[in-house]
Design a protein around this motif. Sequence first.
Motif, PDB file in Angstrom:
ATOM      1  N   VAL A  59      67.304  19.268  77.847  1.00  0.00           N
ATOM      2  CA  VAL A  59      67.664  20.110  78.898  1.00  0.00           C
ATOM      3  C   VAL A  59      66.512  21.203  79.427  1.00  0.00           C
ATOM      4  N   ALA A  60      66.340  22.465  78.216  1.00  0.00           N
ATOM      5  CA  ALA A  60      65.403  23.331  77.539  1.00  0.00           C
ATOM      6  C   ALA A  60      64.558  23.430  78.531  1.00  0.00           C
ATOM      7  N   GLY A  61      63.775  22.371  77.205  1.00  0.00           N
ATOM      8  CA  GLY A  61      62.650  21.366  77.241  1.00  0.00           C
ATOM      9  C   GLY A  61      61.958  21.803  79.075  1.00  0.00           C
ATOM     10  N   PHE A  62      62.837  20.630  79.389  1.00  0.00           N
ATOM     11  CA  PHE A  62      62.352  20.268  80.785  1.00  0.00           C
ATOM     12  C   PHE A  62      62.639  21.605  81.731  1.00  0.00           C
ATOM     13  N   LEU A  63      63.159  22.384  81.729  1.00  0.00           N
ATOM     14  CA  LEU A  63      62.968  23.994  82.558  1.00  0.00           C
ATOM     15  C   LEU A  63      62.279  24.466  81.932  1.00  0.00           C
ATOM     16  N   PRO A  75      54.305  27.247  75.600  1.00  0.00           N
ATOM     17  CA  PRO A  75      55.758  27.969  74.986  1.00  0.00           C
ATOM     18  C   PRO A  75      57.216  27.057  74.561  1.00  0.00           C
ATOM     19  N   HIS A  76      57.028  25.715  74.446  1.00  0.00           N
ATOM     20  CA  HIS A  76      57.211  24.484  73.610  1.00  0.00           C
ATOM     21  C   HIS A  76      56.863  24.822  71.709  1.00  0.00           C
ATOM     22  N   HIS A 107      68.487  20.796  63.124  1.00  0.00           N
ATOM     23  CA  HIS A 107      67.622  21.387  63.497  1.00  0.00           C
ATOM     24  C   HIS A 107      66.158  19.933  64.398  1.00  0.00           C
ATOM     25  N   LEU A 108      66.340  19.054  63.981  1.00  0.00           N
ATOM     26  CA  LEU A 108      65.253  18.613  63.989  1.00  0.00           C
ATOM     27  C   LEU A 108      65.729  17.612  65.166  1.00  0.00           C
ATOM     28  N   SER A 109      67.584  17.498  65.351  1.00  0.00           N
ATOM     29  CA  SER A 109      67.329  16.592  66.988  1.00  0.00           C
ATOM     30  C   SER A 109      66.918  18.059  68.179  1.00  0.00           C
ATOM     31  N   LEU A 110      67.336  19.540  67.481  1.00  0.00           N
ATOM     32  CA  LEU A 110      66.825  20.032  68.229  1.00  0.00           C
ATOM     33  C   LEU A 110      65.206  20.581  69.111  1.00  0.00           C
ATOM     34  N   LEU A 111      64.620  19.871  67.864  1.00  0.00           N
ATOM     35  CA  LEU A 111      63.074  20.099  67.877  1.00  0.00           C
ATOM     36  C   LEU A 111      62.317  18.680  69.208  1.00  0.00           C
ATOM     37  N   LEU A 114      63.383  18.940  72.610  1.00  0.00           N
ATOM     38  CA  LEU A 114      63.084  20.137  73.162  1.00  0.00           C
ATOM     39  C   LEU A 114      61.574  19.354  74.031  1.00  0.00           C
ATOM     40  N   TRP A 115      60.895  18.638  72.685  1.00  0.00           N
ATOM     41  CA  TRP A 115      58.832  17.903  73.228  1.00  0.00           C
ATOM     42  C   TRP A 115      59.940  16.428  73.820  1.00  0.00           C
ATOM     43  N   LEU A 116      60.563  16.215  74.177  1.00  0.00           N
ATOM     44  CA  LEU A 116      60.528  15.018  74.955  1.00  0.00           C
ATOM     45  C   LEU A 116      61.173  15.670  76.064  1.00  0.00           C
ATOM     46  N   GLY A 117      62.386  16.764  76.545  1.00  0.00           N
ATOM     47  CA  GLY A 117      62.038  17.378  77.750  1.00  0.00           C
ATOM     48  C   GLY A 117      60.868  18.306  77.712  1.00  0.00           C
ATOM     49  N   TYR A 118      59.489  18.307  77.035  1.00  0.00           N
ATOM     50  CA  TYR A 118      57.832  18.558  77.475  1.00  0.00           C
ATOM     51  C   TYR A 118      57.837  17.323  78.647  1.00  0.00           C
TER      52      TYR A 118
END
Length: 129
Positions: A59-63, A75-76, A107-111, A114-118
């Motif tokens: 969601v954060a990466g998409f936003l 930003p990503h 932490h790797l799932s956060l990364l 984030l890029w999947l949201g991008y």
Amino acid sequence: MSSRTRILLTVTATIIGGLSLLLYTTLSQEILLGGLSFCTSSNIELAFGGLATFSSAVVAGFLASLIVVRDNYWPHFAISLFIMGKMSFAVLCGQWSGPFWFESGLHLSLLAGLWLGYYGANKFPLAPI
């Protein structure tokens, strides 16, 4: 678009994306689950917490992608550096709430999220061009 506007949008997307990642991760781990910890949480809570952490990063990466133009990944990249810095700080200071593989997996799932949201925002048909 002028370079000044592009820089302003990049900084805004980095701040909003980072703060939303912080907010959603805190909501999913601390509020909903009462503190996600490998030692005290059940297996179902760990699975749900890992999925919620990944979802909050998506969601954060998409936003952040919707704020900037499609081809702008800065930003990503900056948010990824913050995540890696947080992970490095936790490794150096020993601030783990569980085994190394569990915390590094979060932490790797956060990364990855984030890029999947991008990627999802770039494929989104209503994204700015």
